[in-house]
Design a protein around this motif. Sequence first.
Motif, mmCIF file in Angstrom:
data_model
loop_
_atom_site.group_PDB
_atom_site.id
_atom_site.type_symbol
_atom_site.label_atom_id
_atom_site.label_comp_id
_atom_site.label_asym_id
_atom_site.label_seq_id
_atom_site.Cartn_x
_atom_site.Cartn_y
_atom_site.Cartn_z
ATOM 1 N N SER A 160 52.432 60.548 78.296
ATOM 2 C CA SER A 160 51.883 61.498 77.320
ATOM 3 C C SER A 160 53.056 62.312 76.804
ATOM 4 C CB SER A 160 50.877 62.439 77.978
ATOM 5 O OG SER A 160 49.819 61.726 78.560
ATOM 6 N N ILE A 161 53.136 62.469 75.497
ATOM 7 C CA ILE A 161 54.252 63.216 74.930
ATOM 8 C C ILE A 161 53.735 64.268 73.960
ATOM 9 C CG2 ILE A 161 54.671 61.624 72.997
ATOM 10 C CD1 ILE A 161 57.734 62.108 73.574
ATOM 11 N N THR A 162 54.363 65.423 73.989
ATOM 12 C CA THR A 162 54.140 66.444 72.974
ATOM 13 C C THR A 162 55.470 66.636 72.266
ATOM 14 O OG1 THR A 162 54.570 68.159 74.610
ATOM 15 C CG2 THR A 162 52.276 67.647 74.160
ATOM 16 N N PHE A 163 55.393 67.028 71.002
ATOM 17 C CA PHE A 163 56.624 67.142 70.220
ATOM 18 C C PHE A 163 56.442 68.172 69.120
ATOM 19 C CE2 PHE A 163 54.004 63.680 68.751
ATOM 20 C CZ PHE A 163 53.938 63.843 67.375
ATOM 21 N N ASP A 164 57.562 68.676 68.647
ATOM 22 C CA ASP A 164 57.580 69.675 67.584
ATOM 23 C C ASP A 164 57.605 68.951 66.240
ATOM 24 O OD1 ASP A 164 58.279 71.647 65.696
ATOM 25 O OD2 ASP A 164 59.402 72.789 67.200
ATOM 26 N N HIS A 165 56.559 69.140 65.441
ATOM 27 C CA HIS A 165 56.462 68.467 64.143
ATOM 28 C C HIS A 165 57.512 68.938 63.150
ATOM 29 C CE1 HIS A 165 53.119 65.633 64.014
ATOM 30 N NE2 HIS A 165 52.524 66.392 64.924
ATOM 31 N N LYS A 166 58.216 70.020 63.448
ATOM 32 C CA LYS A 166 59.327 70.411 62.572
ATOM 33 C C LYS A 166 60.519 69.477 62.758
ATOM 34 C CE LYS A 166 59.718 74.679 64.047
ATOM 35 N NZ LYS A 166 58.711 74.916 65.083
ATOM 36 N N VAL A 167 60.525 68.738 63.864
ATOM 37 C CA VAL A 167 61.660 67.886 64.208
ATOM 38 C C VAL A 167 61.349 66.409 63.991
ATOM 39 C CG1 VAL A 167 63.265 67.248 66.054
ATOM 40 C CG2 VAL A 167 62.427 69.600 65.899
ATOM 41 N N VAL A 168 60.154 65.985 64.334
ATOM 42 C CA VAL A 168 59.792 64.573 64.237
ATOM 43 C C VAL A 168 58.282 64.484 64.028
ATOM 44 C CG1 VAL A 168 59.420 64.245 66.726
ATOM 45 C CG2 VAL A 168 60.164 62.304 65.334
ATOM 46 N N ASN A 169 57.843 63.401 63.412
ATOM 47 C CA ASN A 169 56.417 63.174 63.207
ATOM 48 C C ASN A 169 55.920 62.048 64.106
ATOM 49 O OD1 ASN A 169 55.775 65.208 61.277
ATOM 50 N ND2 ASN A 169 56.920 64.039 59.759
ATOM 51 N N GLY A 170 54.667 61.684 63.931
ATOM 52 C CA GLY A 170 54.029 60.707 64.805
ATOM 53 C C GLY A 170 54.675 59.335 64.806
ATOM 54 N N ALA A 171 55.041 58.814 63.643
ATOM 55 C CA ALA A 171 55.628 57.470 63.593
ATOM 56 C C ALA A 171 56.972 57.428 64.314
ATOM 57 C CB ALA A 171 55.789 57.012 62.144
ATOM 58 N N GLY A 172 57.780 58.462 64.132
ATOM 59 C CA GLY A 172 59.065 58.537 64.831
ATOM 60 C C GLY A 172 58.878 58.655 66.331
ATOM 61 N N THR A 173 57.864 59.409 66.733
ATOM 62 C CA THR A 173 57.578 59.567 68.156
ATOM 63 C C THR A 173 57.045 58.260 68.742
ATOM 64 O OG1 THR A 173 57.158 61.912 67.848
ATOM 65 C CG2 THR A 173 56.276 60.909 69.843
ATOM 66 N N ALA A 174 56.222 57.557 67.987
ATOM 67 C CA ALA A 174 55.712 56.264 68.452
ATOM 68 C C ALA A 174 56.856 55.271 68.644
ATOM 69 C CB ALA A 174 54.690 55.716 67.460
ATOM 70 N N ALA A 175 57.821 55.266 67.742
ATOM 71 C CA ALA A 175 58.977 54.372 67.882
ATOM 72 C C ALA A 175 59.777 54.723 69.136
ATOM 73 C CB ALA A 175 59.865 54.453 66.645
ATOM 74 N N PHE A 176 59.950 56.028 69.385
ATOM 75 C CA PHE A 176 60.642 56.475 70.595
ATOM 76 C C PHE A 176 59.881 55.997 71.836
ATOM 77 C CE2 PHE A 176 60.853 59.741 73.951
ATOM 78 C CZ PHE A 176 62.202 59.644 74.274
#
Length: 191
Positions: A160-176
């Motif tokens: 499970s990951i949480t992230f700051d949308h000012k830095v990255v969006n969902g597609a970038g997070t999915a690739a990570f």
Amino acid sequence: VRYAAIRAAREAAKRTLGKAAPSPSAMMGWCVVRAMERHAPFRRIVAKDGTILEQQDFDLGVAVALDGDRLATAVVRRCNRLGWPEFVAAYQAAIDATRSGSVEDVQAPLNLTSLGAFGIEKAWPIVVPPAMSTLFVGTAHERMINDGGVVYPAEVVTLSITFDHKVVNGAGTAAFLQDVKTLFEGFKLPA
């Protein structure tokens, strides 16, 4: 994420190194750092003034449970510059120092956390600035996998990951996360 490769690497390390074998957490941390190298947003921190700063060399934060339901973050400094033996040593040293009461300024872009030792499969972590993300790894458990129409049980961990949308969006997070998944599932002890 299938857990077989991490489990096999841990068992192999225990046979050759005994109690000095790297933990599954260190193995997963190594994989996360390799994925962070490939995805620039996951090397960024958010400064107090809101400025987003990308780090060429970066730290990894690791959540450490302390007595009395306290929590601290161990810091593996310049983790991307470390080879496997140095990474394992630095990872364990950071955790040991944190458990001994050493509190450091954390400038890690990603914090790794797990409640696996407590048998927790899923959780939704929060992001603690200056980090731009927190990755939770659940305890290993069995789940049915559908592999091209063939269904069978497999040992997995839930990410499970949480992230700051000012830095990255969902597609970038999915690739990570896809890279993290690939690295976990293909993990072999580095030479």
